[in-house]
Design a protein around this motif. Sequence first.
Motif, PDB file in Angstrom:
ATOM      1  N   THR A 149      34.539  42.248  26.419  1.00  0.00           N
ATOM      2  CA  THR A 149      33.138  42.643  26.218  1.00  0.00           C
ATOM      3  C   THR A 149      32.909  44.123  26.518  1.00  0.00           C
ATOM      4  OG1 THR A 149      32.496  42.165  28.495  1.00  0.00           O
ATOM      5  CG2 THR A 149      32.334  40.340  26.911  1.00  0.00           C
ATOM      6  N   ILE A 150      33.907  44.803  27.112  1.00  0.00           N
ATOM      7  CA  ILE A 150      33.733  46.223  27.445  1.00  0.00           C
ATOM      8  C   ILE A 150      34.256  47.071  26.295  1.00  0.00           C
ATOM      9  CG2 ILE A 150      34.335  48.050  29.074  1.00  0.00           C
ATOM     10  CD1 ILE A 150      34.791  45.905  31.170  1.00  0.00           C
ATOM     11  N   PRO A 151      33.410  47.949  25.743  1.00  0.00           N
ATOM     12  CA  PRO A 151      33.872  48.771  24.627  1.00  0.00           C
ATOM     13  C   PRO A 151      35.012  49.710  25.050  1.00  0.00           C
ATOM     14  CG  PRO A 151      31.611  49.365  25.266  1.00  0.00           C
ATOM     15  CD  PRO A 151      32.000  48.183  26.076  1.00  0.00           C
ATOM     16  N   ALA A 152      35.919  49.964  24.129  1.00  0.00           N
ATOM     17  CA  ALA A 152      37.100  50.765  24.460  1.00  0.00           C
ATOM     18  C   ALA A 152      36.821  52.273  24.415  1.00  0.00           C
ATOM     19  CB  ALA A 152      38.237  50.411  23.508  1.00  0.00           C
ATOM     20  N   ASP A 153      35.616  52.680  23.943  1.00  0.00           N
ATOM     21  CA  ASP A 153      35.322  54.107  23.732  1.00  0.00           C
ATOM     22  C   ASP A 153      35.554  54.976  24.959  1.00  0.00           C
ATOM     23  OD1 ASP A 153      34.372  52.667  21.699  1.00  0.00           O
ATOM     24  OD2 ASP A 153      32.330  53.459  21.716  1.00  0.00           O
ATOM     25  N   MET A 154      34.992  54.515  26.079  1.00  0.00           N
ATOM     26  CA  MET A 154      35.052  55.315  27.309  1.00  0.00           C
ATOM     27  C   MET A 154      36.493  55.591  27.708  1.00  0.00           C
ATOM     28  SD  MET A 154      31.927  55.564  28.978  1.00  0.00           S
ATOM     29  CE  MET A 154      32.085  55.140  30.708  1.00  0.00           C
ATOM     30  N   ALA A 212      49.180  29.633  41.601  1.00  0.00           N
ATOM     31  CA  ALA A 212      49.644  29.103  40.323  1.00  0.00           C
ATOM     32  C   ALA A 212      48.564  28.281  39.635  1.00  0.00           C
ATOM     33  CB  ALA A 212      50.894  28.247  40.530  1.00  0.00           C
ATOM     34  N   PHE A 213      47.715  27.599  40.422  1.00  0.00           N
ATOM     35  CA  PHE A 213      46.696  26.765  39.795  1.00  0.00           C
ATOM     36  C   PHE A 213      45.372  27.485  39.570  1.00  0.00           C
ATOM     37  CE2 PHE A 213      49.710  23.477  40.559  1.00  0.00           C
ATOM     38  CZ  PHE A 213      49.457  22.586  39.541  1.00  0.00           C
ATOM     39  N   VAL A 214      45.176  28.607  40.250  1.00  0.00           N
ATOM     40  CA  VAL A 214      43.924  29.352  40.102  1.00  0.00           C
ATOM     41  C   VAL A 214      44.055  30.408  39.010  1.00  0.00           C
ATOM     42  CG1 VAL A 214      42.434  31.029  41.244  1.00  0.00           C
ATOM     43  CG2 VAL A 214      43.146  28.977  42.467  1.00  0.00           C
ATOM     44  N   MET A 215      45.242  31.032  38.945  1.00  0.00           N
ATOM     45  CA  MET A 215      45.425  32.205  38.107  1.00  0.00           C
ATOM     46  C   MET A 215      45.201  31.979  36.609  1.00  0.00           C
ATOM     47  SD  MET A 215      48.548  34.726  38.372  1.00  0.00           S
ATOM     48  CE  MET A 215      49.517  33.351  37.857  1.00  0.00           C
ATOM     49  N   PRO A 216      45.642  30.852  36.024  1.00  0.00           N
ATOM     50  CA  PRO A 216      45.448  30.731  34.575  1.00  0.00           C
ATOM     51  C   PRO A 216      43.996  30.962  34.167  1.00  0.00           C
ATOM     52  CG  PRO A 216      46.850  28.967  35.347  1.00  0.00           C
ATOM     53  CD  PRO A 216      46.376  29.696  36.563  1.00  0.00           C
ATOM     54  N   PHE A 217      43.061  30.248  34.804  1.00  0.00           N
ATOM     55  CA  PHE A 217      41.674  30.402  34.414  1.00  0.00           C
ATOM     56  C   PHE A 217      41.153  31.785  34.798  1.00  0.00           C
ATOM     57  CE2 PHE A 217      37.070  29.386  34.503  1.00  0.00           C
ATOM     58  CZ  PHE A 217      36.965  28.960  33.193  1.00  0.00           C
ATOM     59  N   ALA A 218      41.617  32.296  35.936  1.00  0.00           N
ATOM     60  CA  ALA A 218      41.197  33.635  36.356  1.00  0.00           C
ATOM     61  C   ALA A 218      41.598  34.663  35.297  1.00  0.00           C
ATOM     62  CB  ALA A 218      41.817  33.967  37.709  1.00  0.00           C
ATOM     63  N   THR A 219      42.815  34.526  34.771  1.00  0.00           N
ATOM     64  CA  THR A 219      43.275  35.459  33.732  1.00  0.00           C
ATOM     65  C   THR A 219      42.414  35.338  32.479  1.00  0.00           C
ATOM     66  OG1 THR A 219      45.505  35.185  34.598  1.00  0.00           O
ATOM     67  CG2 THR A 219      45.313  36.215  32.433  1.00  0.00           C
ATOM     68  N   LEU A 220      42.111  34.090  32.082  1.00  0.00           N
ATOM     69  CA  LEU A 220      41.266  33.910  30.894  1.00  0.00           C
ATOM     70  C   LEU A 220      39.899  34.541  31.103  1.00  0.00           C
ATOM     71  CD1 LEU A 220      42.067  30.198  30.002  1.00  0.00           C
ATOM     72  CD2 LEU A 220      42.979  32.274  28.961  1.00  0.00           C
ATOM     73  N   MET A 221      39.359  34.401  32.309  1.00  0.00           N
ATOM     74  CA  MET A 221      38.054  34.998  32.598  1.00  0.00           C
ATOM     75  C   MET A 221      38.124  36.508  32.446  1.00  0.00           C
ATOM     76  SD  MET A 221      36.779  32.837  35.913  1.00  0.00           S
ATOM     77  CE  MET A 221      35.202  33.625  36.155  1.00  0.00           C
ATOM     78  N   MET A 222      39.195  37.130  32.981  1.00  0.00           N
ATOM     79  CA  MET A 222      39.302  38.579  32.895  1.00  0.00           C
ATOM     80  C   MET A 222      39.524  39.029  31.450  1.00  0.00           C
ATOM     81  SD  MET A 222      38.493  39.720  35.802  1.00  0.00           S
ATOM     82  CE  MET A 222      38.563  41.403  35.252  1.00  0.00           C
ATOM     83  N   ILE A 223      40.311  38.266  30.681  1.00  0.00           N
ATOM     84  CA  ILE A 223      40.497  38.625  29.263  1.00  0.00           C
ATOM     85  C   ILE A 223      39.140  38.661  28.576  1.00  0.00           C
ATOM     86  CG2 ILE A 223      41.447  37.916  27.021  1.00  0.00           C
ATOM     87  CD1 ILE A 223      43.735  36.565  28.496  1.00  0.00           C
ATOM     88  N   SER A 224      38.353  37.582  28.742  1.00  0.00           N
ATOM     89  CA  SER A 224      37.087  37.561  27.999  1.00  0.00           C
ATOM     90  C   SER A 224      36.138  38.617  28.537  1.00  0.00           C
ATOM     91  CB  SER A 224      36.458  36.168  28.014  1.00  0.00           C
ATOM     92  OG  SER A 224      36.336  35.719  29.314  1.00  0.00           O
ATOM     93  N   TYR A 225      36.244  38.976  29.825  1.00  0.00           N
ATOM     94  CA  TYR A 225      35.361  40.028  30.313  1.00  0.00           C
ATOM     95  C   TYR A 225      35.775  41.402  29.773  1.00  0.00           C
ATOM     96  CZ  TYR A 225      31.590  42.054  32.745  1.00  0.00           C
ATOM     97  OH  TYR A 225      30.405  42.687  32.983  1.00  0.00           O
ATOM     98  N   PHE A 226      37.076  41.686  29.808  1.00  0.00           N
ATOM     99  CA  PHE A 226      37.545  42.971  29.256  1.00  0.00           C
ATOM    100  C   PHE A 226      37.173  43.084  27.780  1.00  0.00           C
ATOM    101  CE2 PHE A 226      40.820  43.237  32.796  1.00  0.00           C
ATOM    102  CZ  PHE A 226      40.255  44.367  33.364  1.00  0.00           C
ATOM    103  N   ARG A 272      43.575  44.644  25.894  1.00  0.00           N
ATOM    104  CA  ARG A 272      43.569  46.016  25.397  1.00  0.00           C
ATOM    105  C   ARG A 272      44.861  46.447  24.705  1.00  0.00           C
ATOM    106  NH1 ARG A 272      38.899  46.199  26.235  1.00  0.00           N
ATOM    107  NH2 ARG A 272      37.671  47.811  27.279  1.00  0.00           N
ATOM    108  N   LEU A 273      45.984  45.914  25.145  1.00  0.00           N
ATOM    109  CA  LEU A 273      47.256  46.459  24.661  1.00  0.00           C
ATOM    110  C   LEU A 273      47.881  45.500  23.663  1.00  0.00           C
ATOM    111  CD1 LEU A 273      48.584  47.534  28.154  1.00  0.00           C
ATOM    112  CD2 LEU A 273      47.307  48.912  26.524  1.00  0.00           C
ATOM    113  N   ARG A 274      48.818  46.030  22.898  1.00  0.00           N
ATOM    114  CA  ARG A 274      49.483  45.163  21.937  1.00  0.00           C
ATOM    115  C   ARG A 274      50.674  44.488  22.606  1.00  0.00           C
ATOM    116  NH1 ARG A 274      51.052  48.444  17.377  1.00  0.00           N
ATOM    117  NH2 ARG A 274      48.905  49.160  17.386  1.00  0.00           N
ATOM    118  N   VAL A 275      50.533  43.187  22.838  1.00  0.00           N
ATOM    119  CA  VAL A 275      51.609  42.427  23.451  1.00  0.00           C
ATOM    120  C   VAL A 275      52.181  41.508  22.384  1.00  0.00           C
ATOM    121  CG1 VAL A 275      52.220  40.839  25.313  1.00  0.00           C
ATOM    122  CG2 VAL A 275      50.335  42.427  25.625  1.00  0.00           C
TER     123      VAL A 275
END
Lengths: 310, 281
Positions: B168-173, B152-166, B102-105
Amino acid sequence: MSNVKATVSTVKTPGKWSTYRMFGRSLPYLLVLPTLLTLGILVVYPIGYVIYISFHENYWIVREPEMVQLDNYRWLIEQKIFTTILKNTFIFTGASVFFHLIVGLALAMLLSSEVIHPRARNVFRGLLIVPWLFTTVVVATVWRLMLYPGGVVNGLLSQLGLMDMAQPLNWLGEPGLALPAVILINVWAGYPFSLLMMLAALLSVPQSLYEAADVDGANGIQKFIKITIPMIKPVIASVALLDAIWSFRLFDLVFLTTGGGPLNATHVLATYTYRLSFESFEFGRASALSVMLLLFTMVLTIFYFRNQEV
Amino acid sequence: MAYLNITARQRKKAFIYTALSLASAFALFPVFWMFSISFRRNMEIFRLPPDLLPPTWTTEAYEAILTNPDYLIVFRNSYFVAFSVTFISLLFAILGGYSFSRLRVRGSRMMQLFIIGTQMVPPVSLIIPYFILAARMELYDTFFGLIMTYVAFVMPFATLMMISYFNTIPADMEEAAMVDGCSRLGAMVRVTVPMALPGMVATAVYSFLLAWKEYLFAVTLIQDPDKRLLPVSIAMLLGEHVYQWNVMMALSVLASLPLLVIFIFLQKYLVAGMTVGAVKQ
């Protein structure tokens, strides 16, 4: 987006350098900080450390370990077992990836067929991914029991008249059989990933392509080669590369089924690294082997990234 | 002609259902065998010809485990570690995933490549540094040390999953909430995160599974029998002089229970989690 920001700032922000503004500006970085910090401390730093250790002799054993440059690497390459390990690792990885792709694609083709009822498809898909759920230790234990010389696999084979129970096959205990047996176990444990990826890819191929091919009078094999394969090629490549990365480093399944034996017939890079580390406590040499494993993985990762770019 | 078409279709259908049933039988046989052996007496395991079902049904293997306090501790430890890893990874993944999505990094692309890259690192290649650092920092034999290596070994993929899920959610709301006076953080916590619940479940399932399955770090970074985890406990039975296969299988069944619960109730999320991110980031 920018509109919203403007609105918010006119309502709330007094000065340019107020704490609120500063917080807002650093928020994106604050949010990613825990992730990056953890990975920095627990992945990047240890990689640097293992490279450092690999240049030392008797690290951890003596108080001031001697710096020996590339001696550990040279020692490893000169070992007779080194060639065996590399060969085993490549055979294991190659065969695992190959069979995962074949089994995954074959089952995905069956599941994606239009004659199958959607509910039946869901049920079969569920049943077929069960192996992926199981803890590696459980997988290893169950298969050891089944492949035991007096176990159920030999029992069923002799029932079918394929084997004489007087001379049972010692699947995990015979040098010639052990590696294929471990590969078989890994194929069973790992194909669900490739199945799910292939299924998702196959279901996303537009039906209109096949209909057009039907009009042109193409047969099943032609449709498979000319439509299916080209359409899912990117997925096949990314599954193959990810699987290669995972199989190349696989430790627990091999360690718990054969422990690298018999006669080193199943030792791979990961199991031998572990053995050098915690059975002989040769941290320098084990670290050199770890670095080699890292380098191989890096090459595969670069291929993976390049495949993802396209 | 029409008649012929129908039979061809039916033959195809029969072939596909038969092939899938056979494949499922092969896939499930080891699982069936684990259950079958766990209900036997140890002396009745290697009979010829093999009995598919227990000749005498008994729960003695389960009783041996459930009445042994040592095993109960192991279960408690495994659940504690797996839930802690799930909680921490999910928290970090939500924060990082939200920010990347969502944010500009600045340097966002490089950071994401870095995160994917760390996911490829072979765990065994870090085992020596982990062992030495844990010993030096007095984190050897502690849950904290172990949990952080898992994170350390779980988080990378977990973060990628959350990025791709976020994504898919429109920013309008969220933007509407901000127009109404919500801060960025408030909008994130009150609007976007609740909408991301399915993605969070998938990420949690993935994290739990990985932490629950892990063996290498559990066996090298923990020595204290009171802190032992399930995979290590099962593997230790393989090192004993006399194999108690029925106990091993019963322990394996009990170790697979949370996975079966996930399979039955959360299969949708499991499948979503397995395929996300890997096709395209």
